[in-house]
Design a protein around this motif. Structure first.
Motif, short mmCIF file in Angstrom:
data_model
loop_
_atom_site.label_atom_id
_atom_site.label_comp_id
_atom_site.label_asym_id
_atom_site.label_seq_id
_atom_site.Cartn_x
_atom_site.Cartn_y
_atom_site.Cartn_z
N UNK A 23 43.35 -22.03 -13.36
CA UNK A 23 42.71 -21.91 -11.98
C UNK A 23 42.97 -21.87 -10.64
N UNK A 24 43.12 -21.36 -9.92
CA UNK A 24 43.88 -22.09 -8.48
C UNK A 24 42.04 -22.70 -7.45
N UNK A 25 42.34 -24.22 -6.96
CA UNK A 25 41.88 -24.34 -6.33
C UNK A 25 42.10 -23.97 -4.81
N UNK A 26 41.15 -23.51 -3.52
CA UNK A 26 41.67 -23.36 -2.58
C UNK A 26 41.81 -25.28 -1.50
N UNK A 27 41.24 -25.62 -2.34
CA UNK A 27 40.84 -27.90 -1.93
C UNK A 27 41.68 -28.52 -2.14
N UNK A 28 42.87 -27.85 -3.30
CA UNK A 28 43.51 -29.12 -4.26
C UNK A 28 44.79 -29.36 -2.80
N UNK A 29 45.35 -30.73 -2.57
CA UNK A 29 45.45 -30.92 -1.86
C UNK A 29 45.09 -30.80 -0.26
N UNK A 30 43.96 -31.40 -0.06
CA UNK A 30 42.89 -30.62 1.07
C UNK A 30 43.13 -32.51 1.76
N UNK A 31 44.10 -32.34 3.01
CA UNK A 31 44.18 -34.07 3.49
C UNK A 31 43.12 -33.83 4.94
N UNK A 32 42.59 -33.21 4.83
CA UNK A 32 41.77 -33.04 6.49
C UNK A 32 40.82 -33.65 6.29
N UNK A 33 40.33 -34.19 5.39
CA UNK A 33 38.52 -35.02 5.08
C UNK A 33 38.45 -35.60 6.35
N UNK A 34 39.40 -36.62 5.91
CA UNK A 34 38.60 -37.42 6.85
C UNK A 34 38.92 -37.63 8.69
N UNK A 35 39.71 -36.83 8.78
CA UNK A 35 39.96 -36.08 10.01
C UNK A 35 38.78 -34.41 10.64
N UNK A 36 38.45 -34.01 9.88
CA UNK A 36 37.18 -33.30 10.13
C UNK A 36 35.96 -33.89 10.55
N UNK A 37 35.41 -34.53 10.07
CA UNK A 37 34.29 -35.12 9.91
C UNK A 37 34.60 -36.21 11.70
N UNK A 38 35.48 -37.24 11.20
CA UNK A 38 35.73 -38.23 12.73
C UNK A 38 35.74 -37.28 14.26
N UNK A 39 36.71 -35.84 13.96
CA UNK A 39 36.94 -35.16 14.59
C UNK A 39 34.59 -34.99 15.11
N UNK A 76 32.78 -26.87 17.69
CA UNK A 76 33.44 -26.54 16.83
C UNK A 76 35.06 -26.24 16.83
N UNK A 77 35.72 -27.28 17.92
CA UNK A 77 37.40 -27.16 18.43
C UNK A 77 37.98 -27.82 16.55
N UNK A 78 36.80 -29.18 15.96
CA UNK A 78 36.98 -29.52 14.48
C UNK A 78 37.21 -28.42 13.91
N UNK A 79 37.05 -27.30 13.36
CA UNK A 79 36.58 -26.51 12.51
C UNK A 79 37.31 -25.00 12.77
N UNK A 80 38.09 -25.27 13.62
CA UNK A 80 39.28 -24.92 14.51
C UNK A 80 41.00 -25.88 14.10
N UNK A 81 40.83 -27.14 14.75
CA UNK A 81 42.42 -27.69 13.60
C UNK A 81 42.20 -27.95 12.12
N UNK A 82 40.44 -27.82 11.92
CA UNK A 82 40.80 -28.81 10.58
C UNK A 82 40.08 -28.01 9.20
N UNK A 83 40.35 -28.15 8.05
CA UNK A 83 39.32 -27.42 6.70
C UNK A 83 38.70 -28.44 5.98
#
Length: 844
Positions: free
Chosen positions: A404-420, A431-438
């Motif tokens: 299995x390969x998970x695209x969310x492995x090592x996803x360090x964007x979580x805090x930054x995205x919601x804070x944006x 909308x820019x928050x979705x451009x910058x982060x995942x």
């Protein structure tokens, strides 16, 4: 790591830009870390125990949030930390049910070790943005200060004095975030990861014998493993797919063309578990001049609001139909009978093996280390699911294995995205928050702004497949069949063209902006607004041109017919729609069903049923059930009689729908339709009667008599008080829906009444035990003076049985479903403050 995950300067710059108004002139800037050596935060609680936390920097704010969360739910966070940091076996032993051999804790612990989330947290921490580091640091310090102030023995009795009551740190919290990121993907494959071993090789852990020591006695050290129970946990497809827990939500983002005052209007209605690691918690965060956001977040979220609003925007999320992982079928090399070599582009690659070790409680005051070998291809961890995903020869005789390969492995964007999102001051910044982060992981996002724009995006993290891989999933019959059967995509691992390197970028994610509305009730992006269907996106985002769920059709119907007299929505209209307790299937077939069963009268209906595994024919009198249905108005309100009869009919109908007019992709919100009045329908009603008889529930009972919430005592026994509960279910096409779940991924004691086979009703519980469904309800309308909001946490703020806020909102809903004001302005907070504390913590 996905292409957009490394942030560094980008993340800092994004947050800096969010502090600039449209003129480009700087406003007060966000300060991340405390700069005077002391963390200071004020916590004021208003009605129902809602905390409003204020500080002058992000670290201090998260410090206050961590303390406030601990006041309400300390035991829950400690359980979450133990789960994702692979410590359950150390504290609870190998089994979830002690002595059962289910090995559930061993499976969880070793599999999260295999997924490497703690290792990733340790390796990636220094590369995190200041924002993420400050929030992790502050939150853990606030939580620990509460533990220090309270003492282990004085905590919630569900964990008081337990050995797993330990201080937490930044890495514990980051590990938990990385584990949550895998929830819609590899986190559903813990048992298959645990079972993975080459042919003729044991998957079981073994005790670690110290060098030079005599061998330990196996009967004293080895956990007794029930192999059948372990294999059952790895059964596919029931434990995998995109959404095995049936997480759901409704969200409406009403734009200015459909709102009564021409400004944005939001309905947020997630359907998440009422217990366990996916509970929401409400709070309000303020850094004067910089941040002012109110809403709710999942337990253990270190300070950012997941679903909420600020002065400029309001947003919600729904669980996406998108896929976030790929399972790869490896072609094993015939030249290596051990099954440890696979071929990619004709070249051999070796399956890697690693030895992992963790501590396991094997008896009173006895904790010993155990080791297990885990295996990896270049795609990720290896999997074994008996009879479905083998390692060796499969049924057609191919020599294969799966990874299995998970695209969310090592996803360090979580805090930054919601804070944006929390900091956004207009739709463009949002909308820019979705451009910058995942970092929104597995969610659709729906938002409105104060000037009446509505926006939808499914930027949940989705593998960015090549055109060849996309085409294969759409046209290859074998891959299509596997996808339909399993609920997730399997691709060949024998060619690099099928691999992916990161998530789909913002530019190619499904999105829509409207001035009337966007909506989602957990079908795909296709009919976000039926007036402007979306298409031509990756197959992994979900199906288009297919039958919509009954709940989605109910949502679309209410958007058409539930406006006020002016043809527009206001807050009252949204609340009336939510609590109308309508059910789409009832509106579609109830009248015809009653006509059909009344014509049957007292003449029994013969149905095939199973008694002790033998098929037999039973004659069922449906007259009493029909009488109850004839008096029911189709609403799932507490005082209605016959609602549960229809629910059991709906359970049977879902197995073999009887429609006259089939689905028409040119009329997707209205088809299929019209009940086919045939003998099968009468048999479905007769089977519903048999289920109710087996449950000991009368057909003329009220819904409030058979649908309930019941709290659990700290020792795991039921409280004995059943709170009547209003609301429908997905199976009948309700909008405000509830159901029972057996598993909440927590080890906090919880009593579950087992349902009857093929139903959600319990004979032991004499009805429907509610443990999942409408959870955090939030309605927001922007006005000339700012946002006005209402909401409810249906299961209340706290899990502590001693807290007045454990059940206050629960009882409010049980008495009569209604919402309470959400206090956002300083004036309202002051007027309704019930407690206030000022925290101070000198930094080392």
């Amino acid at each position: 790591m996905a292409a957009r995950y490394p942030m560094g300067t980008v993340g800092v710059l994004a947050l800096l830009l969010s502090t600039l108004p449209l003129t480009g002139c700087p406003k007060k800037q966000l300060v991340t870390f405390d700069n005077d050596g002391v963390l200071n935060a004020k916590i004021r609680r208003t009605d129902y125990g809602v905390p409003h936390i204020k500080a002058d920097n992000l670290e201090s704010l998260s410090f206050g949030i961590g303390y406030a969360f601990a006041q309400d739910n300390a035991c829950m966070l400690l359980d979450i930390v133990a789960r994702y940091n692979s410590r359950r076996s150390q504290y609870y032993g190998p089994d979830k049910v002690p002595g059962s051999g289910d090995s559930a804790n061993l499976i969880t612990d070793f599999s999260y070790l295999a997924l490497g989330i703690r290792e990733q947290a340790e390796a990636g921490y220094d590369q995190l943005t200041d924002t993420t580091q400050a929030m992790l640091s502050g939150y853990s310090k606030g939580f620990n200060l509460y533990l220090d102030h309270t003492g282990s023995d004085n905590l919630d009795p569900q964990c008081a004095g337990q050995p797993w009551v330990q201080p937490i740190d930044d890495l514990d919290m980051l590990t938990a975030l990385l584990g949550t990121a895998l929830l819609p993907g590899a986190g559903n494959f813990l048992a298959p990861i645990f079972l993975a071993a080459p042919p003729n090789t044991s998957y079981l852990p073994t005790p670690v014998t110290p060098a030079g020591a005599a061998a330990l006695r196996p009967e004293r050290t080895l956990p007794q493993v029930d192999a059948q129970a372990v294999a059952q946990q790895a059964t596919l497809p029931s434990t995998a797919g995109a959404n095995p827990q049936e997480l759901g939500s409704n969200a409406w983002a009403i734009g200015g063309d459909l709102s009564a005052n021409g400004r944005g209007l939001l309905l947020a209605n997630p359907h998440f578990p009422h217990s366990g690691i996916l509970r929401f918690w409400q709070f309000h965060s303020t850094i004067p001049g910089v941040l002012d956001v109110l809403g709710a977040s999942l337990s253990g979220t270190p300070g950012m609001v997941n679903l909420g609003f600020n002065k400029h925007l309001a947003w919600s999320h729904t669980y996406s139909t998108a896929e976030h992982f790929i399972v790869y079928q490896l072609d094993l090399a015939d030249s290596d009978p051990s099954g440890m070599t696979y071929l990619v582009d004709g070249e051999p690659r070796t399956i890697e093996q690693r030895t992992l070790t963790l501590n396991v409680a094997v008896g009173p005051n006895t904790v010993l280390p155990f080791s297990k070998t885990v295996y990896y291809s270049d795609f990720g961890p290896m999997l074994v699911a008996p009879e479905v995903l083998p390692w060796g020869n499969d049924q057609p005789g191919r020599f294969v294995a799966y990874s299995i390969k998970d695209v969310n492995r090592e996803n360090f964007d979580i805090v930054d995205h919601w804070m944006a999102m929390n900091l956004a001051r207009n739709m463009e910044e949002f909308k820019q928050s979705f451009v910058n982060f995942d970092g929104v992981l597995f969610n659709n996002t729906l938002a409105v702004d104060r000037v009446g724009n509505s926006f939808y995006i499914d930027d949940s993290t989705v593998p960015d497949l090549s055109a060849v891989a996309e085409q294969a999933l759409r046209t290859d019959p074998t891959l299509q069949q596997a996808r339909e059967l399993l609920g997730f995509s399997v691709l060949p691992g024998n060619a690099s063209v099928f691999d992916f390197s990161g998530p789909v970028p913002y530019e190619r994610a499904p999105k829509l902006e409207r001035r009337d509305f966007v909506q989602n009730s957990n079908d795909s992006y296709w009919l976000t607004n039926p007036a402007e269907p979306l298409a031509d996106h990756s197959i992994l985002y979900g199906k288009t041109g297919v039958t919509q769920s009954l709940r989605s059709r109910m949502s679309q119907a209410m958007l058409r017919d539930s406006t006020g007299p002016d043809g527009r929505f206001n807050l009252d209209d949204l609340q009336a729609s939510l609590f109308s307790e309508r059910a789409y299937l009832a509106e579609a077939v109830l009248a015809d069903l009653v006509t059909l069963c009344q014509a049957q009268g007292d003449t029994p209906v013969e149905v095939e049923t199973s008694v002790e595994d033998e098929s037999t024919t039973v004659a069922v009198n449906i007259a009493d059930a029909c009488s109850s249905l004839s008096q029911w108005d189709g609403r799932y309100q507490k005082d209605r009689r016959g609602a549960h009869v229809f629910r059991e009919f709906a359970q049977q109908f879902a197995l073999a729908p009887q429609w006259v007019n089939p689905f028409d992709p040119n009329d997707p919100t209205n088809t299929p339709n019209t009940l086919d009045p045939n003998p099968s329908v009468l048999q479905q009603l007769a089977k519903a009667v048999l289920v109710l008889e087996a449950a000991g529930v009368a057909p003329d009972a009220t819904l409030g008599e058979v649908q309930f919430v019941e709290y659990t005592q700290p020792d795991g026994t039921p409280s004995g008080e059943k709170l009547p509960w209003e609301g429908a279910n997905n199976v009948e096409g309700g909008f405000n829906v509830f159901r029972s779940i057996a598993e909440d991924s927590s080890l906090i004691p919880r009593h579950v009444y087992p349902p009857l086979p093929g139903s959600q009703i319990s004979a032991e519980g004499q009805g429907y035990q509610v443990s999942q469904g409408s959870s955090w309800i939030m309605l927001v309308n922007f006005t000339r003076k700012g946002p006005v909001a209402r909401g409810l946490m249906t299961y209340s703020q706290s899990i502590d049985p001693r807290s007045p806020h454990r059940d206050d909102q629960t009882r409010l809903y049980s008495e009569a479903p209604r919402l309470r004001p959400l206090y956002f302005s300083e004036k309202d907070i002051r007027a309704h403050t019930i407690s206030e504390i000022n925290l101070s913590y000198p930094l080392p």
